[in-house]
Design an enzyme around this catalytic site. Structure first.
Site, mmCIF file in Angstrom:
data_model
loop_
_atom_site.group_PDB
_atom_site.id
_atom_site.type_symbol
_atom_site.label_atom_id
_atom_site.label_comp_id
_atom_site.label_asym_id
_atom_site.label_seq_id
_atom_site.Cartn_x
_atom_site.Cartn_y
_atom_site.Cartn_z
ATOM 1 N N ASN A 1 36.779 25.736 -1.282
ATOM 2 C CA ASN A 1 37.348 24.490 -0.745
ATOM 3 C C ASN A 1 37.456 23.383 -1.766
ATOM 4 O OD1 ASN A 1 34.523 24.395 -0.822
ATOM 5 N ND2 ASN A 1 34.443 22.788 0.739
ATOM 6 N N ARG B 1 0.803 -1.229 0.000
ATOM 7 C CA ARG B 1 0.000 0.000 0.000
ATOM 8 C C ARG B 1 0.837 1.282 0.000
ATOM 9 N NH1 ARG B 1 -3.883 -0.853 4.792
ATOM 10 N NH2 ARG B 1 -2.417 -2.527 5.300
ATOM 11 N N ARG C 1 44.001 42.103 -4.736
ATOM 12 C CA ARG C 1 42.971 42.656 -5.618
ATOM 13 C C ARG C 1 43.629 43.705 -6.496
ATOM 14 N NH1 ARG C 1 40.407 45.923 -0.517
ATOM 15 N NH2 ARG C 1 41.680 47.791 -0.738
ATOM 16 N N ARG D 1 25.411 22.601 7.936
ATOM 17 C CA ARG D 1 25.448 21.244 7.375
ATOM 18 C C ARG D 1 26.354 20.346 8.224
ATOM 19 N NH1 ARG D 1 27.457 22.243 1.683
ATOM 20 N NH2 ARG D 1 27.450 19.968 1.683
ATOM 21 N N GLN E 1 14.023 -13.709 4.963
ATOM 22 C CA GLN E 1 12.787 -14.479 4.776
ATOM 23 C C GLN E 1 12.441 -14.315 3.294
ATOM 24 O OE1 GLN E 1 9.150 -12.772 6.208
ATOM 25 N NE2 GLN E 1 8.204 -14.760 6.634
ATOM 26 N N SER F 1 39.160 43.805 1.824
ATOM 27 C CA SER F 1 37.905 43.465 1.142
ATOM 28 C C SER F 1 38.169 43.133 -0.313
ATOM 29 C CB SER F 1 36.959 44.660 1.173
ATOM 30 O OG SER F 1 36.622 44.919 2.498
ATOM 31 N N TYR G 1 30.110 31.475 2.905
ATOM 32 C CA TYR G 1 30.233 30.018 2.906
ATOM 33 C C TYR G 1 31.537 29.616 3.579
ATOM 34 C CZ TYR G 1 31.164 25.257 1.522
ATOM 35 O OH TYR G 1 31.467 23.918 1.564
HETATM 36 C C1 UD1 Z 1 -0.290 -7.848 12.453
HETATM 37 C C2 UD1 Z 1 -0.910 -8.806 13.474
HETATM 38 C C3 UD1 Z 1 -2.190 -8.219 14.014
HETATM 39 C C4 UD1 Z 1 -1.905 -6.869 14.635
HETATM 40 C C5 UD1 Z 1 -1.214 -5.948 13.637
HETATM 41 C C6 UD1 Z 1 -0.723 -4.697 14.348
HETATM 42 C C7 UD1 Z 1 -0.302 -11.082 12.800
HETATM 43 C C8 UD1 Z 1 -0.771 -12.326 12.153
HETATM 44 N N1 UD1 Z 1 -1.182 -10.069 12.841
HETATM 45 O O1 UD1 Z 1 -1.161 -7.734 11.350
HETATM 46 O O2 UD1 Z 1 -2.764 -9.075 15.002
HETATM 47 O O3 UD1 Z 1 -3.117 -6.276 15.085
HETATM 48 O O4 UD1 Z 1 -0.050 -6.580 13.066
HETATM 49 O O5 UD1 Z 1 -0.178 -3.770 13.446
HETATM 50 O O6 UD1 Z 1 0.820 -11.030 13.236
HETATM 51 N N2 UD1 Z 1 6.242 -9.414 8.121
HETATM 52 C C9 UD1 Z 1 7.339 -10.158 7.764
HETATM 53 N N3 UD1 Z 1 7.142 -11.330 7.121
HETATM 54 C C10 UD1 Z 1 5.921 -11.809 6.815
HETATM 55 C C11 UD1 Z 1 4.800 -11.034 7.186
HETATM 56 C C12 UD1 Z 1 4.990 -9.834 7.855
HETATM 57 O O7 UD1 Z 1 8.474 -9.774 8.036
HETATM 58 O O8 UD1 Z 1 5.846 -12.888 6.226
HETATM 59 C C13 UD1 Z 1 6.461 -8.134 8.826
HETATM 60 C C14 UD1 Z 1 5.983 -6.953 8.016
HETATM 61 O O9 UD1 Z 1 7.059 -6.415 7.248
HETATM 62 C C15 UD1 Z 1 5.560 -5.967 9.104
HETATM 63 C C16 UD1 Z 1 5.133 -6.864 10.251
HETATM 64 O O10 UD1 Z 1 5.711 -8.123 10.006
HETATM 65 O O11 UD1 Z 1 6.629 -5.160 9.538
HETATM 66 C C17 UD1 Z 1 3.613 -6.984 10.374
HETATM 67 O O12 UD1 Z 1 3.104 -7.597 9.203
HETATM 68 P P1 UD1 Z 1 1.737 -7.102 8.556
HETATM 69 O O13 UD1 Z 1 1.475 -7.942 7.366
HETATM 70 O O14 UD1 Z 1 1.740 -5.637 8.419
HETATM 71 O O15 UD1 Z 1 0.692 -7.564 9.705
HETATM 72 P P2 UD1 Z 1 -0.759 -7.030 9.952
HETATM 73 O O16 UD1 Z 1 -1.673 -7.604 8.937
HETATM 74 O O17 UD1 Z 1 -0.714 -5.561 10.093
#
Ligand code: UD1
Ligand code: CA
Length: 453
Positions: free
Chosen positions: A370, A18, A424, A317, A78, A407, A350
């Site tokens: 510089n 999303r 100058r 900076r 993963q 100057s 600067y």
């Molecule tokens: C999850 C919870 C839900 C909770 C919500 C809170 C579970 C099943 N559900 O849902 O109960 O209310 O978060 O925000 O846990 N991720 C991985 N690998 C995966 C899937 C997810 O690393 O295979 C990571 C995502 O990058 C993210 C986090 O886990 O950072 C949560 O995953 P997401 O799919 O957003 O879970 P929700 O559906 O929001």
């Protein structure tokens, strides 16, 4: 700091569909830092013995950010996102031999407070889950409690019955359990649910089925704000800024127009400092007490000492270091330069890759040249020097203590202590010539007007 050792697992493999982005979701920034760094910072307060980041989408970029922030962080991959339970399973080999509690955080949930995690670690239960109260219209997982207040199970919104959806105690996703137990419970997960995923949340029901105890800790909803879209990202930024502004004010900092000041994730401002309107702090800024940052300044990676004043319209900076009582005025840019106590740089200047000694005055329009097109070079200016307006300091160059430049000078060679350097063209004055030229030009203009008639 918790007495028992803790390990941290941060889930950051998801794509974040999303967000509609090529950048992995956890690398989108709030207050100048990737979401992942916010989660890592919160977790770091537990002084974890091990930190494991589960990466998948954009794993290389995610791994780089994680290691830049914490050299000791271990990144596991993963390859396929089969659910939060499956993600934790990928982290288990990296936890081999660790004895203690494991805290699981989500990389897209940046605002969990360290104190909340500490509270979770202090609760005596086999599994501890962080919950929060929210509107039943939200699609979070529901925490289902037993009569005695213990946590019975977690049901995902997709799988919940009407009665379960009416529950207002939500799952934040943050979970804590003993390492060996967590490994055992995660090993037993199945993907028999609406999403066909291995839910981490199912470990609660599994623990209860074995006669083990699970409890909840609750926190305000603001702490568990999860980022799933650009709108959520903007909401997270707004929430961060609102908290940072009120935090600064309660720490004794005056904000003339708080809603126009933007803080970095790690900005530190000392007591009795004054921040004017429209000041932007990037990462890595520290301001001591009793300093003044006037309107429209942009600051990043710099340090401003007690009593210094900056701006309006100044840009500091990375590597700009202002000692006590330094004054930096309007339209001044400073990069990688140390200004010793009492230096004044009032206007249109600067200073890059430079060191300026105590009490030296830098005239308007001064430039440290510089960069030669290939390399950067340093400018050293001693104490009590006077750099005349519009001096070009062609680096590498050294100006001695108590020296002066005229100057408009282009200074290409070192100037010894106490010397005056002029670089100058010598002035030529022709009496009456301006008046003659004006007359000639006006006559030419008049001729042209007549010709056009
Ligand atoms: C999850 C919870 C839900 C909770 C919500 C809170 C579970 C099943 N559900 O849902 O109960 O209310 O978060 O925000 O846990 N991720 C991985 N690998 C995966 C899937 C997810 O690393 O295979 C990571 C995502 O990058 C993210 C986090 O886990 O950072 C949560 O995953 P997401 O799919 O957003 O879970 P929700 O559906 O929001
Ligand atoms: Ca989420």
């Amino acid at each position: 700091m918790p007495a028992a050792p803790a390990a941290l697992v941060i889930l950051a493999a998801g794509q974040g569909t999303r967000m509609n982005s090529d950048l992995p979701k956890v690398l989108h920034k709030v207050a100048g830092a990737p979401l992942l760094v916010h989660a890592m910072r919160a977790g770091a307060a537990l002084a974890p013995e091990r930190t494991v980041i589960v990466a998948g989408h954009g794993a290389e970029a995610v791994a780089k950010v994680a290691r830049d922030w914490d050299e000791g962080a271990e990144v596991v991959i993963q390859a396929e996102q089969k659910g939060t339970g499956h993600a934790v399973a990928q982290a288990l080999p990296a936890l081999e031999g660790f004895r203690g509690k494991v805290v699981v955080l989500y990389g897209d949930t940046p605002f969990v407070r360290a104190e909340t995690l500490e509270t979770m670690l202090s609760v005596a239960a086999d599994v501890v889950v962080l919950g929060f109260r929210s509107d039943p219209a939200t699609r979070y997982g529901r925490l289902i409690l037993a009569e005695d207040g213990a946590l019975e199970r977690i049901v995902e919104y997709k799988d919940a019955t009407g009665a379960e959806r009416a529950v207002t105690l939500m799952n934040s996703g943050v979970l804590c359990a003993d390492a060996a137990l967590l490994a055992d419970l995660v090993g037993g997960l199945t993907n028999d649910n609406a999403a066909g995923e291995y839910y981490l949340t199912d470990v609660v029901g599994a623990a209860r089925a074995r006669g083990l105890g699970a409890r909840t800790v609750t926190c305000p909803e603001a702490e568990t704000l999860g980022v799933n879209s650009r709108a959520d990202l903007a909401a997270a930024e707004a929430a961060f800024q609102a908290a940072a502004r009120s935090g600064a004010m309660s720490d004794g900092v005056t904000l003339t127009a708080p809603e126009t000041v933007f803080f970095g994730f790690d900005t530190v401002v000392g007591r009795d400092s004054i921040i004017g309107p429209n000041v932007i702090f990037g990462p890595g800024v520290t301001v001591e007490s009793e300093a003044e940052i006037r309107g429209f300044c942009h600051l990043e990676g710099c340090h401003i000492s007690r009593g210094a004043s900056v701006g309006p319209f100044a840009r500091l900076r990375p590597g700009a270091e202002l000692a006590e009582d330094v004054h930096v005025g309007n339209f001044v840019e400073i990069k990688n330069a140390i200004l010793d106590e009492g230096v004044k740089v009032g206007h249109l200047t600067y200073l890059g890759d430079a060191h300026v000694g105590e009490r030296t005055n830098i005239g308007a329009g001064t430039v440290t040249c510089n960069f030669d097109g290939v390399m950067k070079h340093r400018t050293e200016i001693g104490a009590d020097a006077f750099i005349g307006s519009d001096t070009m300091l062609v680096a590498p160059v050294t100006i001695g203590a108590g020296a002066m430049t005229g100057s408009g000078s282009v200074i290409t060679r070192d100037v010894p202590d106490g010397a005056l350097a002029l670089g100058r063209a010598v002035q030529v004055t022709k009496p009456g010539l301006a008046a003659k030229l004006f007359e000639k030009f006006r006559a030419a203009k008049e001729r042209r007007r007549k010709e056009a008639e």
